[in-house]
Enzyme design. Structure first.
Site, mmCIF file in Angstrom:
data_model
loop_
_atom_site.group_PDB
_atom_site.id
_atom_site.type_symbol
_atom_site.label_atom_id
_atom_site.label_comp_id
_atom_site.label_asym_id
_atom_site.label_seq_id
_atom_site.Cartn_x
_atom_site.Cartn_y
_atom_site.Cartn_z
ATOM 1 C CD GLU A 96 92.526 80.251 41.397
ATOM 2 O OE1 GLU A 96 91.578 79.520 41.074
ATOM 3 O OE2 GLU A 96 93.302 80.757 40.566
ATOM 4 C CD GLU A 128 87.839 81.159 40.186
ATOM 5 O OE1 GLU A 128 88.017 82.156 40.907
ATOM 6 O OE2 GLU A 128 88.631 80.799 39.289
#
Length: 561
Positions: A183, A272
């Site tokens: 991320e 995820e």
């Protein structure tokens, strides 16, 4: 994701959670199933037409993250529950682990990774931060002390990732892939990367890393982070898997036309998520867990992801509760993970044959798997029509509803490629059948020896091993070279002296040493002509890492390739 997203792993200040941030953004509204379902009376839906010849993406698997440094490792029993695919198990085939900033932490997740590999799983890794010596701080959008990789440290960072890959390989875990950064666009607690920085690293440094590369793992599948990779041939050449997270991503943004245009030869993974956002935040909330079933369906059908990976495996909101039992959300995942195994291919199916009914289908050889999610408050009569086949026979099926989790049901019957079933209110069902006309695997199959396959010289077998100081893993592939199906199989071989099986996958093994019999499980007992099955085991040894010299399948000598 960070340890503070739901509850702190230890003391110290609690930061604003991702859930709070996204709800404030309006990106992740609190989900309540009851508000969205149609209160339909029981009725016949339109037929769900399934075309086994119209293939889409190849499935790599389903799985979750383990990070022992945050909330502790799985127990031995929990590892087996997670990465085995029998009754009462999750059937996960993918494990995600972290890349620690310090090499002293690299073995924290090793035991679970080794067990996942021993059970046939794939392991990949994601870093949150480079080593501290490679980081500089800067002010981003008025926020001081934000982190980024020093421009002079790109080469050293690539070596760091490569060293982690080597460490895992030396300990019996061949990483399938490693990510550049977890991320990079949601990094207030870790390291920021811009799209230009990711492209630069891919072009100039990623080629030196000895495994597949994942990028960019945007937290919300934000295409402006991945578009530059797809539009730069040199960067694209050094990335193998386009990875994405789906926090607050609307279903309308699941498709990715640019990837379909330019991503040939690359894999597309969802690496995820936890979903849905929930006030109760419980993996057992019902019927809320049905939203997970729809979410996986959309990820497979709308986004055409090849992998679906949950955030944390054992957590209150995850697929496994803290007590090691499978949650309702875990049951949703198991309906896919246990039956849609790595290597299966999604095939065309009527995705939404009725309001709040979602259907996807998958194929491996002659085996067809159908997963149907019914979010309605009433049952639905649903026909499944398989094109270009007149196959008839038994259909194994499993059910999750308010009181049952992936519970095997009595076999159903398919006639001339058609199957009509009642989908109970608020339920998920998985169906396994065969397009060859032979009976599909059922929960009660017992291996029965059959006559030698006709038209061949004997089943073909490959046997490969990977050994270390006191242990080894063996991978076996059996191919039916005959012209008739094998219904129920037993593979017999003699292990070299000093070897003893400690665990296995895709078969039951008995005894652990000496002359061993490996018998099929309930889902892989039928081998059509030309079809293959893969199985394997982990074993200890006392120095002899050799291979068995002969194998027989149902008493027929195998040809060792």
């Amino acid at each position: 994701m960070t340890k503070n997203d739901n509850e702190p792993a230890g003391g110290g200040p609690r930061r604003l959670s991702r859930r709070t941030v996204l709800t404030t953004m309006g990106a992740l509204p609190v989900a309540t199933v009851a508000a969205s379902v149609v209160r339909a009376t029981e009725a016949s839906a339109a037929a769900a037409n399934i075309n086994p010849s119209a293939t889409r993406q190849t499935i790599k698997g389903f799985g979750a993250m383990v990070h022992a440094g945050w909330i502790g490792d799985l127990t031995a029993a929990q590892r087996t529950t997670a990465f085995s695919n029998g009754e009462g198990q999750l059937g996960f085939s993918i494990l995600r682990i972290p890349v620690g900033e310090n090499s002293s932490d690299w073995s924290r997740d090793l035991a679970t990774a080794q067990r996942a590999v021993a059970l046939g799983g794939t392991v990949f890794a994601s870093p949150w931060n480079p080593p501290a010596s490679m980081i500089e701080t800067f002010t981003r959008n008025g926020q001081p002390n934000q982190k980024r990789l020093r421009a002079s440290s790109y080469g050293a960072y690539a070596q760091h990732l490569n060293d982690f890959t080597t460490h895992m390989r030396n300990n019996g875990v061949n990483l399938y892939a490693i990510s550049v950064q977890n991320e990079p666009d949601y990094a207030s607690e870790w390291t920021w990367w811009t799209s230009a920085e990711i492209v630069k690293f891919l072009k100039e440094n990623a080629g030196s890393i000895g495994t597949r590369i994942i990028a960019p793992e945007s937290f919300q599948y934000i295409k402006s982070l991945s578009d530059p990779i797809l539009n730069d041939a040199a960067a694209l050449a050094n990335v193998d898997i386009l990875g994405a997270h789906l926090y607050g991503t609307s279903y309308a943004n699941f498709p990715y036309p640019l990837f379909k245009q330019k991503g040939a030869g690359k894999e597309l993974w969802m690496t995820e998520v936890y979903y849905p956002n929930s006030n109760a935040n419980s993996g057992d909330a019902w019927p809320e867990a049905l939203d997970v079933g729809e979410h996986i369906h959309r990820a497979m059908v709308d986004a055409e992801f090849q992998a679906y990976v949950w955030w944390y495996l054992r957590r209150s909101y995850g697929p496994m509760r803290e007590d090691g039992q499978i949650s309702k959300r875990g049951a949703m995942m198991a309906h896919f993970a246990r039956f849609v195994r790595p290597g299966y291919v999604r095939i065309d199916a009527t995705a939404n044959p009725a309001g709040n009914v979602y259907v996807s289908a998958y194929r491996n050889g002659t085996t067809v798997v159908i997963v149907a999610v019914n979010k309605n408050t009433s049952s639905v009569s649903q026909q499944f029509a398989l094109a270009n086949t007149t196959a008839s026979g038994s259909v194994s099926n499993w059910l999750t509803d308010s009181s049952r989790n992936v519970a095997p049901q009595n076999p159903l019957s398919m006639s001339n490629g058609s199957l009509t079933v009642t989908l109970p209110a608020r339920s998920v069902m998985t169906f396994v059948t065969s397009v060859s006309g032979t009976s599909s695997p059922s929960p009660t199959v017992t291996p029965v020896p059959t006559d030698p396959p006709a038209g061949g010289t004997g089943p073909r077998l490959t046997y490969t091993t990977s050994a270390w100081s006191t242990g080894l893993t063996a991978s076996i592939k059996i191919t039916n070279t005959g012209s008739s199906a094998i219904n129920g199989w037993t593979l017999t071989f003699t292990l070299p002296s000093g070897q003893a099986i400690t665990s296995g996958w895709n078969a039951t093994y008995s005894p652990a040493s000496g002359q061993v019999s490996a018998r099929n499980l309930d889902y892989n007992g039928t081998l059509a002509p030309g079809a293959s099955v893969e199985l394997g085991f982990q074993a200890t040894h006392t120095g002899n890492t050799g291979s068995p010299t002969a194998f027989t399948l149902n008493g027929v000598p195998c040809v060792i390739a």
